[in-house]
Write a protein that holds these residues in place. Structure first.
Motif, PDB file in Angstrom:
ATOM      1  N   ALA A 121     -22.358  -4.808  38.650  1.00  0.00           N
ATOM      2  CA  ALA A 121     -23.343  -4.340  37.672  1.00  0.00           C
ATOM      3  C   ALA A 121     -24.696  -4.130  38.357  1.00  0.00           C
ATOM      4  CB  ALA A 121     -23.480  -5.367  36.548  1.00  0.00           C
ATOM      5  N   ARG A 122     -25.403  -3.072  37.923  1.00  0.00           N
ATOM      6  CA  ARG A 122     -26.674  -2.749  38.559  1.00  0.00           C
ATOM      7  C   ARG A 122     -27.862  -3.141  37.695  1.00  0.00           C
ATOM      8  NH1 ARG A 122     -25.376   0.322  42.991  1.00  0.00           N
ATOM      9  NH2 ARG A 122     -27.589   0.338  43.480  1.00  0.00           N
ATOM     10  N   SER A 123     -27.626  -3.488  36.437  1.00  0.00           N
ATOM     11  CA  SER A 123     -28.724  -3.826  35.544  1.00  0.00           C
ATOM     12  C   SER A 123     -29.349  -5.163  35.924  1.00  0.00           C
ATOM     13  CB  SER A 123     -28.219  -3.895  34.100  1.00  0.00           C
ATOM     14  OG  SER A 123     -29.206  -4.449  33.249  1.00  0.00           O
ATOM     15  N   TRP A 124     -30.670  -5.241  35.831  1.00  0.00           N
ATOM     16  CA  TRP A 124     -31.370  -6.494  36.138  1.00  0.00           C
ATOM     17  C   TRP A 124     -30.929  -7.610  35.214  1.00  0.00           C
ATOM     18  CZ3 TRP A 124     -34.702  -9.159  32.858  1.00  0.00           C
ATOM     19  CH2 TRP A 124     -34.993  -8.514  31.647  1.00  0.00           C
ATOM     20  N   GLU A 125     -30.582  -7.260  33.960  1.00  0.00           N
ATOM     21  CA  GLU A 125     -30.204  -8.277  32.987  1.00  0.00           C
ATOM     22  C   GLU A 125     -28.904  -8.983  33.371  1.00  0.00           C
ATOM     23  OE1 GLU A 125     -30.372  -5.529  29.688  1.00  0.00           O
ATOM     24  OE2 GLU A 125     -31.969  -6.747  28.787  1.00  0.00           O
ATOM     25  N   ARG A 217     -42.691 -16.153  40.957  1.00  0.00           N
ATOM     26  CA  ARG A 217     -42.237 -15.208  41.986  1.00  0.00           C
ATOM     27  C   ARG A 217     -40.869 -14.619  41.622  1.00  0.00           C
ATOM     28  NH1 ARG A 217     -44.045 -19.635  45.757  1.00  0.00           N
ATOM     29  NH2 ARG A 217     -46.273 -19.222  46.016  1.00  0.00           N
ATOM     30  N   TYR A 218     -39.994 -15.457  41.084  1.00  0.00           N
ATOM     31  CA  TYR A 218     -38.673 -14.956  40.687  1.00  0.00           C
ATOM     32  C   TYR A 218     -38.803 -13.943  39.550  1.00  0.00           C
ATOM     33  CZ  TYR A 218     -34.148 -14.856  38.338  1.00  0.00           C
ATOM     34  OH  TYR A 218     -33.002 -14.446  37.721  1.00  0.00           O
ATOM     35  N   HIS A 219     -39.548 -14.287  38.508  1.00  0.00           N
ATOM     36  CA  HIS A 219     -39.674 -13.402  37.360  1.00  0.00           C
ATOM     37  C   HIS A 219     -40.474 -12.144  37.719  1.00  0.00           C
ATOM     38  CE1 HIS A 219     -37.793 -16.250  34.653  1.00  0.00           C
ATOM     39  NE2 HIS A 219     -38.528 -17.199  35.196  1.00  0.00           N
ATOM     40  N   LEU A 220     -41.382 -12.238  38.695  1.00  0.00           N
ATOM     41  CA  LEU A 220     -42.085 -11.056  39.171  1.00  0.00           C
ATOM     42  C   LEU A 220     -41.102 -10.079  39.810  1.00  0.00           C
ATOM     43  CD1 LEU A 220     -44.668  -9.478  39.790  1.00  0.00           C
ATOM     44  CD2 LEU A 220     -44.926 -10.858  41.864  1.00  0.00           C
ATOM     45  N   GLY A 221     -40.161 -10.604  40.609  1.00  0.00           N
ATOM     46  CA  GLY A 221     -39.142  -9.746  41.192  1.00  0.00           C
ATOM     47  C   GLY A 221     -38.315  -9.053  40.124  1.00  0.00           C
ATOM     48  N   MET A 222     -37.961  -9.797  39.057  1.00  0.00           N
ATOM     49  CA  MET A 222     -37.188  -9.209  37.977  1.00  0.00           C
ATOM     50  C   MET A 222     -38.016  -8.175  37.197  1.00  0.00           C
ATOM     51  SD  MET A 222     -34.095 -10.071  37.907  1.00  0.00           S
ATOM     52  CE  MET A 222     -32.950 -11.253  38.645  1.00  0.00           C
ATOM     53  N   ALA A 223     -39.325  -8.404  37.080  1.00  0.00           N
ATOM     54  CA  ALA A 223     -40.184  -7.430  36.406  1.00  0.00           C
ATOM     55  C   ALA A 223     -40.235  -6.121  37.193  1.00  0.00           C
ATOM     56  CB  ALA A 223     -41.585  -8.008  36.236  1.00  0.00           C
ATOM     57  N   ALA A 227     -38.737  -2.446  35.967  1.00  0.00           N
ATOM     58  CA  ALA A 227     -39.534  -1.218  36.058  1.00  0.00           C
ATOM     59  C   ALA A 227     -38.943  -0.220  37.055  1.00  0.00           C
ATOM     60  CB  ALA A 227     -40.965  -1.560  36.444  1.00  0.00           C
ATOM     61  N   ASN A 228     -37.740  -0.506  37.557  1.00  0.00           N
ATOM     62  CA  ASN A 228     -37.035   0.360  38.507  1.00  0.00           C
ATOM     63  C   ASN A 228     -37.773   0.482  39.834  1.00  0.00           C
ATOM     64  OD1 ASN A 228     -34.670   1.841  39.045  1.00  0.00           O
ATOM     65  ND2 ASN A 228     -35.694   3.778  38.649  1.00  0.00           N
ATOM     66  N   GLU A 229     -38.501  -0.557  40.192  1.00  0.00           N
ATOM     67  CA  GLU A 229     -39.191  -0.614  41.486  1.00  0.00           C
ATOM     68  C   GLU A 229     -38.345  -1.491  42.411  1.00  0.00           C
ATOM     69  OE1 GLU A 229     -42.896  -2.239  40.276  1.00  0.00           O
ATOM     70  OE2 GLU A 229     -43.522  -0.457  39.180  1.00  0.00           O
ATOM     71  N   LEU A 230     -37.316  -0.888  42.991  1.00  0.00           N
ATOM     72  CA  LEU A 230     -36.290  -1.657  43.689  1.00  0.00           C
ATOM     73  C   LEU A 230     -36.799  -2.299  44.978  1.00  0.00           C
ATOM     74  CD1 LEU A 230     -33.106   0.552  43.175  1.00  0.00           C
ATOM     75  CD2 LEU A 230     -34.068  -1.227  41.716  1.00  0.00           C
ATOM     76  N   ALA A 231     -37.642  -1.589  45.730  1.00  0.00           N
ATOM     77  CA  ALA A 231     -38.111  -2.145  47.005  1.00  0.00           C
ATOM     78  C   ALA A 231     -38.928  -3.424  46.802  1.00  0.00           C
ATOM     79  CB  ALA A 231     -38.908  -1.099  47.783  1.00  0.00           C
ATOM     80  N   PRO A 232     -39.972  -3.422  45.952  1.00  0.00           N
ATOM     81  CA  PRO A 232     -40.702  -4.680  45.736  1.00  0.00           C
ATOM     82  C   PRO A 232     -39.858  -5.744  45.046  1.00  0.00           C
ATOM     83  CG  PRO A 232     -41.539  -2.943  44.294  1.00  0.00           C
ATOM     84  CD  PRO A 232     -40.628  -2.292  45.274  1.00  0.00           C
ATOM     85  N   ALA A 233     -38.905  -5.322  44.216  1.00  0.00           N
ATOM     86  CA  ALA A 233     -38.023  -6.301  43.574  1.00  0.00           C
ATOM     87  C   ALA A 233     -37.191  -7.024  44.624  1.00  0.00           C
ATOM     88  CB  ALA A 233     -37.114  -5.604  42.566  1.00  0.00           C
ATOM     89  N   ARG A 234     -36.640  -6.265  45.577  1.00  0.00           N
ATOM     90  CA  ARG A 234     -35.817  -6.876  46.623  1.00  0.00           C
ATOM     91  C   ARG A 234     -36.660  -7.793  47.519  1.00  0.00           C
ATOM     92  NH1 ARG A 234     -33.777  -5.973  51.842  1.00  0.00           N
ATOM     93  NH2 ARG A 234     -31.559  -6.523  52.017  1.00  0.00           N
ATOM     94  N   ALA A 235     -37.886  -7.360  47.844  1.00  0.00           N
ATOM     95  CA  ALA A 235     -38.759  -8.188  48.687  1.00  0.00           C
ATOM     96  C   ALA A 235     -39.076  -9.514  47.993  1.00  0.00           C
ATOM     97  CB  ALA A 235     -40.043  -7.434  49.010  1.00  0.00           C
ATOM     98  N   GLY A 259     -26.009  -6.456  46.609  1.00  0.00           N
ATOM     99  CA  GLY A 259     -26.417  -5.192  47.217  1.00  0.00           C
ATOM    100  C   GLY A 259     -26.919  -4.163  46.236  1.00  0.00           C
ATOM    101  N   VAL A 260     -27.226  -4.579  44.995  1.00  0.00           N
ATOM    102  CA  VAL A 260     -27.610  -3.609  43.969  1.00  0.00           C
ATOM    103  C   VAL A 260     -29.062  -3.173  44.096  1.00  0.00           C
ATOM    104  CG1 VAL A 260     -25.893  -4.404  42.313  1.00  0.00           C
ATOM    105  CG2 VAL A 260     -28.106  -5.535  42.409  1.00  0.00           C
ATOM    106  N   LEU A 261     -29.826  -3.805  44.981  1.00  0.00           N
ATOM    107  CA  LEU A 261     -31.233  -3.436  45.166  1.00  0.00           C
ATOM    108  C   LEU A 261     -31.433  -2.575  46.409  1.00  0.00           C
ATOM    109  CD1 LEU A 261     -32.873  -6.833  44.198  1.00  0.00           C
ATOM    110  CD2 LEU A 261     -32.932  -4.712  42.892  1.00  0.00           C
ATOM    111  N   GLU A 262     -30.341  -2.146  47.008  1.00  0.00           N
ATOM    112  CA  GLU A 262     -30.446  -1.332  48.227  1.00  0.00           C
ATOM    113  C   GLU A 262     -30.793   0.111  47.897  1.00  0.00           C
ATOM    114  OE1 GLU A 262     -30.357  -2.561  51.106  1.00  0.00           O
ATOM    115  OE2 GLU A 262     -29.643  -4.573  50.608  1.00  0.00           O
ATOM    116  N   GLY A 263     -30.719   0.471  46.624  1.00  0.00           N
ATOM    117  CA  GLY A 263     -30.970   1.861  46.225  1.00  0.00           C
ATOM    118  C   GLY A 263     -29.757   2.439  45.554  1.00  0.00           C
ATOM    119  N   LYS A 264     -30.004   3.373  44.633  1.00  0.00           N
ATOM    120  CA  LYS A 264     -28.902   3.970  43.880  1.00  0.00           C
ATOM    121  C   LYS A 264     -28.316   5.160  44.622  1.00  0.00           C
ATOM    122  CE  LYS A 264     -30.736   2.523  39.412  1.00  0.00           C
ATOM    123  NZ  LYS A 264     -31.171   2.940  38.066  1.00  0.00           N
TER     124      LYS A 264
END
Length: 264
Positions: A121-125, A217-223, A227-235, A259-264
């Motif tokens: 699954a690719r959804s953050w939820e 920090r964890y919830h910031l990554g999920m935020a 918002a579909n900002e995969l690079a900062p989410a993965r960092a 591996g779902v944050l590597e890009g679609k």
């Protein structure tokens, strides 16, 4: 501090009357405009003083109403549990009779149509581990009734109401970092990941916040992910996954490993 130049928009912000776009723009201004930030702090203090001046009778009535609502919820949960048990007993009888048939059908379906490999699954939820916040205990109800009301609404899934109630809580009684963190959580659960980042980032960068900063920090990554900002989410989640003291380390590791944050 002269509140008059900012009073109307401060009042609309506190009452939740802004549109999501207006609220996001206002919150960004709070971070950038020192005069507006000072006016907002003065307004928060003024409203807190006015609430205190309203007297103990108003507080007593709020506590009484909250207690009654808690009692009603307890009764409703008890009724729901009884109905659930009754339905379970009825379905148990039918389930025993249909079990053999279902097993046979399942074996046949598997044999003639074997599924291919599943994609993660690719959804953050699907990877999100929510933070329910502090429990609404009797002690909290009596010591911080406004915070209890906001937490009760948040835990019930009423996020706009929870945000409105949280806006009436004084930072002097709870702590500025805690209020920022809770507002970020509520905005995230409401689907406003971009707005949530403003509050969660401020807590995550606070070197004094400790455990609260790690949670933020964890919830910031999920935020970022929402918002579909995969690079900062993965960092952000990589940093959480590497932190052995972070409560959300396992959840972050699971998302990174998928591996779902590597890009679609």
């Amino acid at each position: 501090m002269d509140l008059r130049p900012h009073f109307d928009e401060l009042e609309r912000f506190a009452d939740g009357q802004m549109t999501p776009a207006e609220q996001e723009a206002f919150e960004l201004r709070l971070e950038q405009d020192e005069a507006l930030a000072e006016a907002h702090a003065a307004y928060e203090q003024l409203t807190a003083d006015l609430r205190w001046a309203a007297g103990h009778n108003t507080l007593r009535l709020r506590l009484q109403a909250l207690d009654e609502r808690m009692n009603e919820r307890g009764d409703a949960l008890a009724r729901t549990e009884r109905l659930t048990q009754q339905r379970q007993r009825r379905w148990m009888t039918l389930g025993v009779l249909g079990a053999v048939l279902l097993v046979a059908m399942g074996v046949g379906a598997w044999y003639f149509s074997r599924p291919g490999p599943t994609r993660p699954a690719r959804s953050w939820e699907a990877y999100y581990q929510p933070d329910p916040g502090p429990a609404v205990t009797t002690g909290l109800l009596h010591s911080r009734p406004l915070l209890s009301e906001a937490l009760d609404q948040y835990q019930s899934g009423h996020y706009p109401a929870a945000l409105h109630s949280l806006g009436r809580v004084s930072a002097a009684s709870v702590g500025a970092d805690t209020l920022l963190y809770l507002r970020g959580l509520m905005l995230l659960r409401q689907g406003q990941g971009t707005a949530a980042q403003l509050y969660l980032r401020r807590v995550s960068e606070d070197t004094v916040a400790g455990e609260l900063a790690r949670r933020a920090r964890y919830h910031l990554g999920m935020a970022h992910w929402q918002a579909n900002e995969l690079a900062p989410a993965r960092a952000a989640l990589l940093a959480v996954a590497a932190d052995s003291l972070n409560l959300y380390r396992t959840s972050a590791q699971r998302a990174i490993a998928a591996g779902v944050l590597e890009g679609k």
